[in-house]
Design a protein around this motif. Structure first.
Motif, PDB file in Angstrom:
ATOM      1  N   HIS A  57       0.835  -1.196   0.000  1.00  0.00           N
ATOM      2  CA  HIS A  57       0.000   0.000   0.000  1.00  0.00           C
ATOM      3  C   HIS A  57       0.877   1.257   0.000  1.00  0.00           C
ATOM      4  CE1 HIS A  57      -3.467   2.520   0.666  1.00  0.00           C
ATOM      5  NE2 HIS A  57      -2.889   3.041   1.733  1.00  0.00           N
ATOM      6  N   LEU A  58       1.925   1.260   0.810  1.00  0.00           N
ATOM      7  CA  LEU A  58       2.848   2.393   0.840  1.00  0.00           C
ATOM      8  C   LEU A  58       3.541   2.556  -0.512  1.00  0.00           C
ATOM      9  CD1 LEU A  58       4.489   1.922   4.342  1.00  0.00           C
ATOM     10  CD2 LEU A  58       2.954   3.767   3.657  1.00  0.00           C
ATOM     11  N   LYS A  59       3.938   1.443  -1.098  1.00  0.00           N
ATOM     12  CA  LYS A  59       4.606   1.490  -2.396  1.00  0.00           C
ATOM     13  C   LYS A  59       3.678   2.088  -3.449  1.00  0.00           C
ATOM     14  CE  LYS A  59       7.299  -1.381  -5.538  1.00  0.00           C
ATOM     15  NZ  LYS A  59       7.850  -2.717  -5.774  1.00  0.00           N
ATOM     16  N   ASP A  60       2.413   1.723  -3.417  1.00  0.00           N
ATOM     17  CA  ASP A  60       1.432   2.287  -4.348  1.00  0.00           C
ATOM     18  C   ASP A  60       1.322   3.803  -4.166  1.00  0.00           C
ATOM     19  OD1 ASP A  60       0.902  -0.220  -5.381  1.00  0.00           O
ATOM     20  OD2 ASP A  60      -0.940  -0.505  -4.219  1.00  0.00           O
ATOM     21  N   GLN A  61       1.287   4.254  -2.918  1.00  0.00           N
ATOM     22  CA  GLN A  61       1.204   5.687  -2.645  1.00  0.00           C
ATOM     23  C   GLN A  61       2.454   6.417  -3.149  1.00  0.00           C
ATOM     24  OE1 GLN A  61      -0.279   6.867   1.352  1.00  0.00           O
ATOM     25  NE2 GLN A  61      -0.527   4.670   1.656  1.00  0.00           N
ATOM     26  N   LEU A  62       3.610   5.813  -2.921  1.00  0.00           N
ATOM     27  CA  LEU A  62       4.853   6.411  -3.389  1.00  0.00           C
ATOM     28  C   LEU A  62       4.857   6.519  -4.913  1.00  0.00           C
ATOM     29  CD1 LEU A  62       7.326   4.530  -1.042  1.00  0.00           C
ATOM     30  CD2 LEU A  62       6.890   6.997  -1.035  1.00  0.00           C
ATOM     31  N   TYR A  63       4.375   5.484  -5.573  1.00  0.00           N
ATOM     32  CA  TYR A  63       4.353   5.473  -7.036  1.00  0.00           C
ATOM     33  C   TYR A  63       3.450   6.579  -7.582  1.00  0.00           C
ATOM     34  CZ  TYR A  63       4.261   3.714 -11.794  1.00  0.00           C
ATOM     35  OH  TYR A  63       4.366   3.596 -13.156  1.00  0.00           O
ATOM     36  N   VAL A  64       2.323   6.786  -6.943  1.00  0.00           N
ATOM     37  CA  VAL A  64       1.412   7.852  -7.383  1.00  0.00           C
ATOM     38  C   VAL A  64       2.109   9.206  -7.276  1.00  0.00           C
ATOM     39  CG1 VAL A  64      -0.706   9.102  -6.776  1.00  0.00           C
ATOM     40  CG2 VAL A  64      -0.721   6.608  -6.879  1.00  0.00           C
TER      41      VAL A  64
END
Length: 74
Positions: A57-64
């Motif tokens: 979930h954190l990785k997804d946020q970082l990618y955005v």
């Protein structure tokens, strides 16, 4: 993580407090997961799977954030 954004990650870690915090949380979770997986006592715990979900979930946020910052600098 995201080698194509290496320079942008470095910049955002210095300029964007939210990005920096999320990045640190991601790294902390990564280290915790590795420690748990390497321990014979905790290697099969459901906790590891939950931590992996949080990390993703954190990785997804970082990618955005990275995608948005990349688009803005073009």
């Amino acid at each position: 993580m995201f080698p194509e954004y290496r320079d942008l990650i470095s910049r955002l870690k210095n300029e964007d407090a939210r990005f920096s915090r999320l990045f640190e949380e991601h790294n902390e979770l990564d280290h915790k997961i590795i420690r748990l997986e390497q321990s014979p006592v905790t290697s099969g715990l459901d906790e590891i799977e939950e931590l992996k979900k949080q990390k993703l979930h954190l990785k997804d946020q970082l990618y955005v954030i990275l995608r948005k910052a990349d688009a803005e600098q073009e």
